[in-house]
Design a protein around this motif. Structure first.
Motif, PDB file in Angstrom:
ATOM      1  N   THR A  19      10.851   4.780  -3.139  1.00  0.00           N
ATOM      2  CA  THR A  19       9.814   4.268  -2.252  1.00  0.00           C
ATOM      3  C   THR A  19       9.741   2.750  -2.387  1.00  0.00           C
ATOM      4  O   THR A  19       9.914   2.213  -3.476  1.00  0.00           O
ATOM      5  N   PRO A  20       9.475   2.064  -1.279  1.00  0.00           N
ATOM      6  CA  PRO A  20       9.380   0.601  -1.370  1.00  0.00           C
ATOM      7  C   PRO A  20       8.154   0.184  -2.176  1.00  0.00           C
ATOM      8  O   PRO A  20       7.125   0.844  -2.140  1.00  0.00           O
ATOM      9  N   LEU A  21       8.294  -0.900  -2.907  1.00  0.00           N
ATOM     10  CA  LEU A  21       7.207  -1.409  -3.722  1.00  0.00           C
ATOM     11  C   LEU A  21       6.752  -2.757  -3.177  1.00  0.00           C
ATOM     12  O   LEU A  21       7.539  -3.487  -2.572  1.00  0.00           O
ATOM     13  N   ASP A  22       5.496  -3.085  -3.408  1.00  0.00           N
ATOM     14  CA  ASP A  22       4.951  -4.374  -3.000  1.00  0.00           C
ATOM     15  C   ASP A  22       5.673  -5.479  -3.751  1.00  0.00           C
ATOM     16  O   ASP A  22       6.027  -5.321  -4.917  1.00  0.00           O
ATOM     17  N   LYS A  23       5.895  -6.608  -3.092  1.00  0.00           N
ATOM     18  CA  LYS A  23       6.624  -7.704  -3.744  1.00  0.00           C
ATOM     19  C   LYS A  23       5.780  -8.434  -4.772  1.00  0.00           C
ATOM     20  O   LYS A  23       6.304  -9.088  -5.658  1.00  0.00           O
ATOM     21  N   ASP A  24       4.443  -8.327  -4.675  1.00  0.00           N
ATOM     22  CA  ASP A  24       3.543  -8.996  -5.610  1.00  0.00           C
ATOM     23  C   ASP A  24       3.060  -8.004  -6.667  1.00  0.00           C
ATOM     24  O   ASP A  24       2.451  -6.990  -6.335  1.00  0.00           O
ATOM     25  N   PRO A  25       3.292  -8.273  -7.946  1.00  0.00           N
ATOM     26  CA  PRO A  25       2.863  -7.350  -8.998  1.00  0.00           C
ATOM     27  C   PRO A  25       1.370  -7.446  -9.274  1.00  0.00           C
ATOM     28  O   PRO A  25       0.730  -8.449  -8.961  1.00  0.00           O
ATOM     29  N   ARG A  73       2.399   3.830 -12.355  1.00  0.00           N
ATOM     30  CA  ARG A  73       2.234   3.856 -10.894  1.00  0.00           C
ATOM     31  C   ARG A  73       1.596   5.171 -10.449  1.00  0.00           C
ATOM     32  O   ARG A  73       0.699   5.181  -9.595  1.00  0.00           O
ATOM     33  N   ASP A  91      -2.116   5.722  -8.618  1.00  0.00           N
ATOM     34  CA  ASP A  91      -2.289   6.498  -7.391  1.00  0.00           C
ATOM     35  C   ASP A  91      -3.367   7.561  -7.566  1.00  0.00           C
ATOM     36  O   ASP A  91      -4.221   7.741  -6.699  1.00  0.00           O
TER      37      ASP A  91
END
Length: 60
Positions: A15-21, A45, A49
């Protein structure tokens, strides 16, 4: 030397992850203990959720 395009090494995710941690501070020693847990990032993660889903259920 930078990675070539379409390389097979490094981080991958289904799944794609946000670029900002998300960053947060913990008590001394917690970071090292957390890193010793196998697959800790994926487990964290999943927990986040679940935390969000539980929060939505208590809104109403």
């Amino acid at each position: 030397m930078p990675f070539q395009k379409n390389h097979k090494l490094g981080f991958t995710s289904d799944t794609p992850l946000d670029k900002d941690p998300i960053c947060f501070k913990v008590k001394p020693g917690v970071k090292d203990k957390l890193r010793s847990v196998p697959n800790w990032q994926e487990l964290l993660r999943e927990y986040v959720d679940q935390l969000i889903i539980g929060q939505k259920g208590s809104d109403g």
